[in-house]
Design an enzyme around this catalytic site. Structure first.
Site, PDB file in Angstrom:
ATOM      1  N   ASP A   1       0.866  -1.196   0.000  1.00  0.00           N
ATOM      2  CA  ASP A   1       0.000   0.000   0.000  1.00  0.00           C
ATOM      3  C   ASP A   1       0.896   1.238   0.000  1.00  0.00           C
ATOM      4  O   ASP A   1       1.866   1.294   0.773  1.00  0.00           O
ATOM      5  CB  ASP A   1      -0.862   0.079   1.271  1.00  0.00           C
ATOM      6  CG  ASP A   1      -1.837  -1.079   1.403  1.00  0.00           C
ATOM      7  OD1 ASP A   1      -2.025  -1.803   0.413  1.00  0.00           O
ATOM      8  OD2 ASP A   1      -2.390  -1.251   2.510  1.00  0.00           O
ATOM      9  N   ILE A   2       0.564   2.195  -0.825  1.00  0.00           N
ATOM     10  CA  ILE A   2       1.399   3.405  -0.900  1.00  0.00           C
ATOM     11  C   ILE A   2       1.527   4.084   0.460  1.00  0.00           C
ATOM     12  O   ILE A   2       2.615   4.407   0.930  1.00  0.00           O
ATOM     13  CB  ILE A   2       0.815   4.407  -1.922  1.00  0.00           C
ATOM     14  CG1 ILE A   2       1.052   3.857  -3.331  1.00  0.00           C
ATOM     15  CG2 ILE A   2       1.464   5.787  -1.783  1.00  0.00           C
ATOM     16  CD1 ILE A   2       0.521   4.721  -4.439  1.00  0.00           C
ATOM     17  N   GLU A   3       0.385   4.259   1.156  1.00  0.00           N
ATOM     18  CA  GLU A   3       0.451   5.034   2.399  1.00  0.00           C
ATOM     19  C   GLU A   3       1.156   4.279   3.520  1.00  0.00           C
ATOM     20  O   GLU A   3       1.585   4.876   4.505  1.00  0.00           O
ATOM     21  CB  GLU A   3      -0.927   5.526   2.834  1.00  0.00           C
ATOM     22  CG  GLU A   3      -2.043   4.560   2.555  1.00  0.00           C
ATOM     23  CD  GLU A   3      -3.395   5.049   3.033  1.00  0.00           C
ATOM     24  OE1 GLU A   3      -3.649   6.245   2.929  1.00  0.00           O
ATOM     25  OE2 GLU A   3      -4.175   4.197   3.506  1.00  0.00           O
TER      26      GLU A   3
ATOM     27  N   GLU B   1     -18.745  -1.778  28.023  1.00  0.00           N
ATOM     28  CA  GLU B   1     -18.292  -2.842  27.113  1.00  0.00           C
ATOM     29  C   GLU B   1     -16.797  -2.755  26.831  1.00  0.00           C
ATOM     30  O   GLU B   1     -16.164  -3.759  26.502  1.00  0.00           O
ATOM     31  CB  GLU B   1     -19.101  -2.805  25.812  1.00  0.00           C
ATOM     32  CG  GLU B   1     -18.806  -1.649  24.848  1.00  0.00           C
ATOM     33  CD  GLU B   1     -19.580  -0.364  25.147  1.00  0.00           C
ATOM     34  OE1 GLU B   1     -20.082  -0.223  26.281  1.00  0.00           O
ATOM     35  OE2 GLU B   1     -19.668   0.495  24.251  1.00  0.00           O
TER      36      GLU B   1
ATOM     37  N   MET C   1     -28.790   5.317  27.209  1.00  0.00           N
ATOM     38  CA  MET C   1     -29.212   5.842  28.516  1.00  0.00           C
ATOM     39  C   MET C   1     -29.986   7.143  28.310  1.00  0.00           C
ATOM     40  O   MET C   1     -31.041   7.366  28.891  1.00  0.00           O
ATOM     41  CB  MET C   1     -27.996   6.120  29.393  1.00  0.00           C
ATOM     42  CG  MET C   1     -28.351   6.757  30.722  1.00  0.00           C
ATOM     43  SD  MET C   1     -27.262   8.125  31.101  1.00  0.00           S
ATOM     44  CE  MET C   1     -27.455   8.305  32.856  1.00  0.00           C
TER      45      MET C   1
ATOM     46  N   THR D   1       0.231 -21.402  -2.699  1.00  0.00           N
ATOM     47  CA  THR D   1       1.244 -20.647  -1.945  1.00  0.00           C
ATOM     48  C   THR D   1       1.748 -19.417  -2.707  1.00  0.00           C
ATOM     49  O   THR D   1       2.430 -18.585  -2.134  1.00  0.00           O
ATOM     50  CB  THR D   1       2.474 -21.533  -1.627  1.00  0.00           C
ATOM     51  OG1 THR D   1       3.103 -21.893  -2.856  1.00  0.00           O
ATOM     52  CG2 THR D   1       2.082 -22.780  -0.868  1.00  0.00           C
ATOM     53  N   LYS D   2       1.403 -19.313  -3.979  1.00  0.00           N
ATOM     54  CA  LYS D   2       1.995 -18.243  -4.798  1.00  0.00           C
ATOM     55  C   LYS D   2       1.715 -16.828  -4.267  1.00  0.00           C
ATOM     56  O   LYS D   2       2.632 -16.005  -4.178  1.00  0.00           O
ATOM     57  CB  LYS D   2       1.525 -18.382  -6.263  1.00  0.00           C
ATOM     58  CG  LYS D   2       2.313 -17.543  -7.268  1.00  0.00           C
ATOM     59  CD  LYS D   2       3.776 -17.943  -7.361  1.00  0.00           C
ATOM     60  CE  LYS D   2       3.975 -19.117  -8.320  1.00  0.00           C
ATOM     61  NZ  LYS D   2       5.358 -19.619  -8.293  1.00  0.00           N
TER      62      LYS D   2
ATOM     63  N   CYS E   1     -24.820   4.874  26.903  1.00  0.00           N
ATOM     64  CA  CYS E   1     -24.556   6.209  26.381  1.00  0.00           C
ATOM     65  C   CYS E   1     -25.820   6.780  25.729  1.00  0.00           C
ATOM     66  O   CYS E   1     -26.748   7.141  26.441  1.00  0.00           O
ATOM     67  CB  CYS E   1     -23.353   6.176  25.452  1.00  0.00           C
ATOM     68  SG  CYS E   1     -22.486   7.751  25.426  1.00  0.00           S
TER      69      CYS E   1
ATOM     70  N   HIS F   1     -19.249   3.636  28.720  1.00  0.00           N
ATOM     71  CA  HIS F   1     -19.188   2.437  27.870  1.00  0.00           C
ATOM     72  C   HIS F   1     -18.557   1.264  28.625  1.00  0.00           C
ATOM     73  O   HIS F   1     -17.356   1.018  28.496  1.00  0.00           O
ATOM     74  CB  HIS F   1     -18.383   2.741  26.606  1.00  0.00           C
ATOM     75  CG  HIS F   1     -19.090   3.661  25.677  1.00  0.00           C
ATOM     76  ND1 HIS F   1     -20.011   3.227  24.753  1.00  0.00           N
ATOM     77  CD2 HIS F   1     -19.044   5.006  25.551  1.00  0.00           C
ATOM     78  CE1 HIS F   1     -20.491   4.261  24.089  1.00  0.00           C
ATOM     79  NE2 HIS F   1     -19.914   5.351  24.554  1.00  0.00           N
TER      80      HIS F   1
HETATM   81  N1  GLN Z   1     -24.564  11.217  20.782  1.00  0.00           N
HETATM   82  C1  GLN Z   1     -24.539  11.153  22.201  1.00  0.00           C
HETATM   83  C2  GLN Z   1     -23.594  12.162  22.817  1.00  0.00           C
HETATM   84  O1  GLN Z   1     -22.718  12.656  22.151  1.00  0.00           O
HETATM   85  C3  GLN Z   1     -24.195   9.764  22.687  1.00  0.00           C
HETATM   86  C4  GLN Z   1     -22.804   9.358  22.342  1.00  0.00           C
HETATM   87  C5  GLN Z   1     -22.597   7.879  22.453  1.00  0.00           C
HETATM   88  O2  GLN Z   1     -23.539   7.117  22.498  1.00  0.00           O
HETATM   89  N2  GLN Z   1     -21.352   7.457  22.459  1.00  0.00           N
HETATM   90  O3  GLN Z   1     -23.697  12.467  23.982  1.00  0.00           O
END
Ligand code: GLN
Length: 548
Positions: free
Chosen positions: A146-148, A522, A384, A187-188, A381, A520
């Protein structure tokens, strides 16, 4: 001083370089070494924070507030080592550093060139933290040719030269396509890819080959001969039912041994893989199954919510159940009446993060469905914020409750904002100020912030603590001014920022599981240490599955 493993890719992209790097990290840890993983991305964005999830998948946020590539999520999930801002770099960041220095006059009148100025900047980045860890694993994004990507390949070549012999090795990941007509693995393409790498001065020490089947001895020898690696250093990477099989599968193939051999570490410390054996046992032998609906807007691309998908799997691991996650486009719910048939039969509903107004009415409807039908609900986020909007409309009677974010998008006021644009907040002792007109890149509330949970709340019980720290990435906040009124209608604000001004968690006492979090969770979940919120959410889903 760290030993370096540089991980490059060839033939095609999306071969699982990130996963191979993460699995190698886990294997080196299993042998008692400390590791740090790093990603070098050749694109010109300064970071992926401004890219659409459709372009680049999820943006992974670190504790120290960097918006990084989703591969850093894999690194953390496999090694448990919290990634830092200094573990992710792009061409955009490198060039902007170089140009900043040039404007400041740091180069003392020299002509600024890719070699040595850009390559030096990359090498400086590679050196950071080298005294703290045994192995530094650095993955180069994209594919050779890749160039970059060229300045990065040149920089890692020079880096190996600068270091004493035996301190850097190169691992190259390629594809062995299977041609059904001749019944052969070819394998080429790998030979050509290695040739390309050698043309720029990098000779791989370890070759990892993705293939649909085991590599027959004849092909393995051919690869070793033509690519100038030892036959034991040709590692087959077959498709796996679960990504968490990768450490054990790569170990069985001899990847960690080949890497230690390349560094001439002998005798190699014995690995302890008990942690991964337990994870795999739980994944392969579930005692039940739950169905979770993820109602969001970037549902066509699973990578957009990578960490959420993984955290749900971890919740399943914690409860020894299989989690069947189904992605549902919230735009299908514009109309209230459409919801029941689509959401019927799920044991839990999750509304993830997102930006902009599109699809949000559907998410509000999904939150209402979960609240009124007593289906476990997790809002993350934006999820909520929409739960708060839903409660404001339906419980508080504020029919036009909404978020300033949606009004900004539309350029007119249509909502009473219960969610507003945050202009000032505390980061430790520092006050951060923001304006609506600020640049988009890197200006959100980003990274780890503490929260205080109210004694006796469901959240405090789940965490087993009233003091937590979680990662954030958002511009808007629930307006604390609505706290009293909403609590009066049953939506408890169970987590707040330490200064009490920013709502961090809401929950509905009496509902089996209705929790919204501004952060978050997760991002911090691991297969061997599932996040408590996800573990408990799946426990609640399991209970729900016994009711229906
Ligand atoms: N858009 C919303 C905010 O900026 C929620 C952002 C998100 O869910 N990560 O507060």
């Amino acid at each position: 001083m760290a030993r370096y493993v540089f991980i490059t890719g060839g033939v095609v992209s999306s071969l699982g370089k990130g996963l191979a790097s993460a699995a190698l990290g886990a294997l080196l840890q299993a042998r008692g070494y400390s590791v740090r993983l790093r990603k070098l991305d050749p694109y010109l964005n300064v970071d992926p924070g401004t890219m659409s999830p459709f372009e680049h998948g999820e943006v992974f946020v670190t504790d120290d507030g960097a918006e990084t590539d989703l591969d850093l999520g894999h690194y953390e999930r496999f090694t448990g080592v919290a990634a830092r801002r200094t573990d992710s770099i792009s061409s955009g960041r490198i060039y902007s550093n170089v140009l900043e220095k040039e404007r400041r006059g740091d180069y003392l009148g020299k002509t600024i060139q890719v070699i040595p100025h850009v390559t030096n900047e990359i090498k400086n980045f590679l050196h950071i933290g080298e005294e703290e860890t045994d192995f530094m694993l650095c993955e180069i994004g994209g594919t050779v040719g890749d160039i970059e990507g060229l300045p990065f390949f040149e920089a890692i070549r020079q880096f190996g030269q600068d270091k004493p012999r035996g301190q850097c090795i190169y691992m190259h990941l390629t594809l062995l396509p299977f041609i059904a007509a001749s019944g052969e693995l070819k394998t080429k393409p790998t030979q050509h890819s290695v040739k390309e790498l050698r043309a720029i001065g990098i000779a791989p020490d370890v070759l990892v080959c993705r293939s649909e089947m085991p590599i027959p001895p004849k092909e393995r020898e051919k690869l070793a001969l033509f690519c100038n690696v030892r036959p034991e250093a040709v590692i087959a990477a077959q498709d796996l039912a679960s990504i968490y099989e990768a450490p054990l599968a790569y170990h069985a193939e001899g990847l960690d041994q080949a890497v230690l051999d390349a560094f001439m570490i002998s005798p190699a410390p014995k690995p302890n893989l008990a942690k991964w054996e337990d994870v795999i046992d739980r994944i392969h032998n579930p005692e039940g199954e739950v169905k979770v609906a993820i109602v969001g807007k970037y549902t066509q691309l699973e990578d957009a919510y990578k960490s959420i998908a993984e955290a749900l799997t971890h919740g399943g691991i914690a409860n020894r159940v299989k989690v069947r996650a189904e992605w549902i486009d919230s735009e299908l719910f514009e109309n209230d009446d459409d919801i029941p048939p689509l959401l019927e039969g799920f044991h839990a509903i999750l509304v993830p993060g997102g930006f902009g107004e599109r699809g949000t009415e559907g998410m509000v409807h999904a939150a209402r469905f979960a609240r009124t039908r007593k289906v476990p609900y997790m809002g993350i986020c934006l999820g909520m914020q929409l739960a708060v909007i839903e409660a404001s409309r339906d419980l508080l009677g504020l029919a036009d409750a909404g978020s300033e974010e949606f009004d900004h998008d539309a350029g007119e006021r249509r909502f009473t904002p219960v969610i507003y644009h945050l202009k000032e907040w505390l980061e430790g002792n520092r006050t951060i100020k923001r304006e609506v007109t600020d640049d988009k890149g890197g200006t959100m509330r980003l990274g780890a912030y503490d929260a205080i949970l109210s004694e006796g709340s469901q959240a405090a019980e789940i965490y087993g603590s009233t003091a937590i720290s979680e990662r954030h990435r958002h511009r808007y906040e629930v307006d604390i001014a609505y706290r009293e009124k909403l609590e009066g209608c049953g939506l408890h604000f169970s987590g707040l920022s330490p200064d009490g001004r920013l709502p961090e968690i809401v929950e509905i006492p009496g509902h089996p599981w209705y929790i919204g979090v501004q952060f978050h969770p997760e991002l911090k979940s691991k297969p061997f240490a599932p996040h408590p919120l996800f573990a408990d959410f799946i426990r609640a889903a399991l209970e729900q599955s016994r009711l229906v």
